[in-house]
Design a protein around this motif. Sequence first.
Motif, PDB file in Angstrom:
ATOM      1  N   CYS A 162      40.634  46.531  35.788  1.00 47.94           N
ATOM      2  CA  CYS A 162      41.409  45.410  36.342  1.00 47.94           C
ATOM      3  C   CYS A 162      42.337  45.912  37.437  1.00 47.94           C
ATOM      4  O   CYS A 162      43.282  46.653  37.169  1.00 47.94           O
ATOM      5  N   SER A 163      42.077  45.504  38.676  1.00 48.32           N
ATOM      6  CA  SER A 163      42.905  45.890  39.820  1.00 48.32           C
ATOM      7  C   SER A 163      43.806  44.728  40.210  1.00 48.32           C
ATOM      8  O   SER A 163      43.345  43.592  40.388  1.00 48.32           O
ATOM      9  N   ILE A 164      45.101  45.029  40.351  1.00 48.12           N
ATOM     10  CA  ILE A 164      46.080  44.029  40.767  1.00 48.12           C
ATOM     11  C   ILE A 164      46.737  44.517  42.048  1.00 48.12           C
ATOM     12  O   ILE A 164      47.315  45.607  42.092  1.00 48.12           O
ATOM     13  N   THR A 165      46.626  43.738  43.106  1.00 43.64           N
ATOM     14  CA  THR A 165      47.220  44.091  44.397  1.00 43.64           C
ATOM     15  C   THR A 165      47.911  42.879  45.002  1.00 43.64           C
ATOM     16  O   THR A 165      47.828  41.770  44.462  1.00 43.64           O
ATOM     17  N   GLY A 166      48.557  43.082  46.136  1.00 42.41           N
ATOM     18  CA  GLY A 166      49.213  41.968  46.801  1.00 42.41           C
ATOM     19  C   GLY A 166      48.238  40.979  47.401  1.00 42.41           C
ATOM     20  O   GLY A 166      48.448  39.769  47.350  1.00 42.41           O
ATOM     21  N   PHE A 167      47.135  41.507  47.974  1.00 41.33           N
ATOM     22  CA  PHE A 167      46.262  40.645  48.767  1.00 41.33           C
ATOM     23  C   PHE A 167      44.781  40.760  48.427  1.00 41.33           C
ATOM     24  O   PHE A 167      43.946  40.147  49.081  1.00 41.33           O
ATOM     25  N   ASP A 197      46.605  35.211  46.131  1.00 47.32           N
ATOM     26  CA  ASP A 197      45.652  34.250  45.566  1.00 47.32           C
ATOM     27  C   ASP A 197      46.283  33.472  44.421  1.00 47.32           C
ATOM     28  O   ASP A 197      46.140  32.248  44.314  1.00 47.32           O
ATOM     29  N   VAL A 198      46.962  34.209  43.532  1.00 48.97           N
ATOM     30  CA  VAL A 198      47.567  33.569  42.369  1.00 48.97           C
ATOM     31  C   VAL A 198      48.642  32.576  42.799  1.00 48.97           C
ATOM     32  O   VAL A 198      48.722  31.460  42.270  1.00 48.97           O
ATOM     33  N   LEU A 221      50.004  26.497  42.937  1.00 46.28           N
ATOM     34  CA  LEU A 221      50.718  25.420  43.624  1.00 46.28           C
ATOM     35  C   LEU A 221      50.367  24.052  43.051  1.00 46.28           C
ATOM     36  O   LEU A 221      51.042  23.066  43.333  1.00 46.28           O
ATOM     37  N   ALA A 222      49.279  23.997  42.296  1.00 50.01           N
ATOM     38  CA  ALA A 222      48.938  22.837  41.467  1.00 50.01           C
ATOM     39  C   ALA A 222      49.003  21.513  42.233  1.00 50.01           C
ATOM     40  O   ALA A 222      48.362  21.356  43.273  1.00 50.01           O
ATOM     41  N   ASN A 223      49.803  20.566  41.721  1.00 47.94           N
ATOM     42  CA  ASN A 223      49.850  19.240  42.334  1.00 47.94           C
ATOM     43  C   ASN A 223      50.345  19.278  43.764  1.00 47.94           C
ATOM     44  O   ASN A 223      49.933  18.467  44.609  1.00 47.94           O
ATOM     45  N   GLN A 224      51.227  20.233  44.094  1.00 50.12           N
ATOM     46  CA  GLN A 224      51.735  20.298  45.459  1.00 50.12           C
ATOM     47  C   GLN A 224      50.639  20.706  46.437  1.00 50.12           C
ATOM     48  O   GLN A 224      50.589  20.207  47.568  1.00 50.12           O
TER      49      GLN A 224
END
Length: 407
Positions: free
Chosen positions: A124-129, A208-209, A214-217
């Motif tokens: 599992c890689s977690i990065t900014g972009f 991405d997350v 941002l859901a309804n907005q």
Amino acid sequence: MNKPLEGVRVLDLSRVLAGPWCGQQLADLGAEVIKVERPGSGDDTRGWGPPWLSGTRESAYFLSTNRGKRSVAVNLADPEGQALIRELVVQCDVLIENFKVGGLKAYGLDYESLKAVKPDLIYCSITGFGQDGPYAHRAGYDFMIQGMGGLMSLTGQPEGAPGSEPMKVGVALTDIFTGMYAANAVLAALLQRERTGQGGHLDLALLDVQVGVLANQALNYLTSGIPPRRLGNAHPNIVPYQAFPTADGYLIITVGNDSQFRRLCQVLGRPHLADDERFATNAARVEYRELLVPEIAACLLGARTDDWLASLEAVGVPCGPINTLDRVFQDPQIRHRGMQLSMTHPQSGEVALVSNPIRMNGQPLNADLPPPTLGQHSGEVLKALVGLDDETLAELERKGVIGGASD
């Protein structure tokens, strides 16, 4: 009780918040999580204080996100340290990392290299972009991602109001959401591996997350083509749904349907508002919020917050106070649900933590181990999983390849 992830072993090479939050969630669910840290300094957040845990130099920040882990201090820049990580990987099901894209390839610890020694590894890689795209090489931090991903454009007082400027959320929400999405992805990958025997590479990006939640907005914009504006504590799609000043503080009112609005009007002594065609439906209230909100606000100034709470709760109008954290942890519901827990700490004697909110069969899911001291479990883990003896551990510690093995 038997926890869902008992028997799963996770190697956590991440630091700061998003990756460690994922690891802590997996630990609370029952996984054995081995946290790999730099000898001598450890996770950056160990030094992100004050405040410090009494009698230690362990920061509150570090304590918040590393429950349930065992700490092994290994120098990843040293070839012998890299060899130790590869041996640990063979004994693990999942690896979490949040290095810059390509940062672990130079050490032979990237997904393709480790897949060769552990074909069914979930990496599992977690990065900014993310692992690709024009920004992939950039470092990403929660604050800047809240700005780039649109959240700050939605948060803060309306343009032109006193104190108006885009605002970040008061906790690193993008990091936390990314950690939770990562944990969710790991669970899915474990289930898939159970069915197919195959591991895989998970790619989580903070940006991405942030856009994803941002859901309804997000849909307000995609549906209308109009970027939503900052509304302070008001809601773009529901009225009244905001904070109002009272005679002695503030009150949050969250009216979710027209019958709740009618009961609110009765408590306020303005029953005629519910019959006014401009306010009778939520859609109408959203259109005419500039007329309705001042009327409600003027009424609420006439009594104290606790008085309004009692009157509104009695008729089922959702409402609540704005609590400071001392009041949060004194709240009878929070106390009843056990959201504050205490664990034994090897240096302080005791550490107060926030419980995992998941309840399974009436029981909270919290890991059994407190946040570890740096390298606390180096010797224990490397003996059990790699088969090193005391003499070898001492030599590796002398050379700076590992830390904490003799503690």
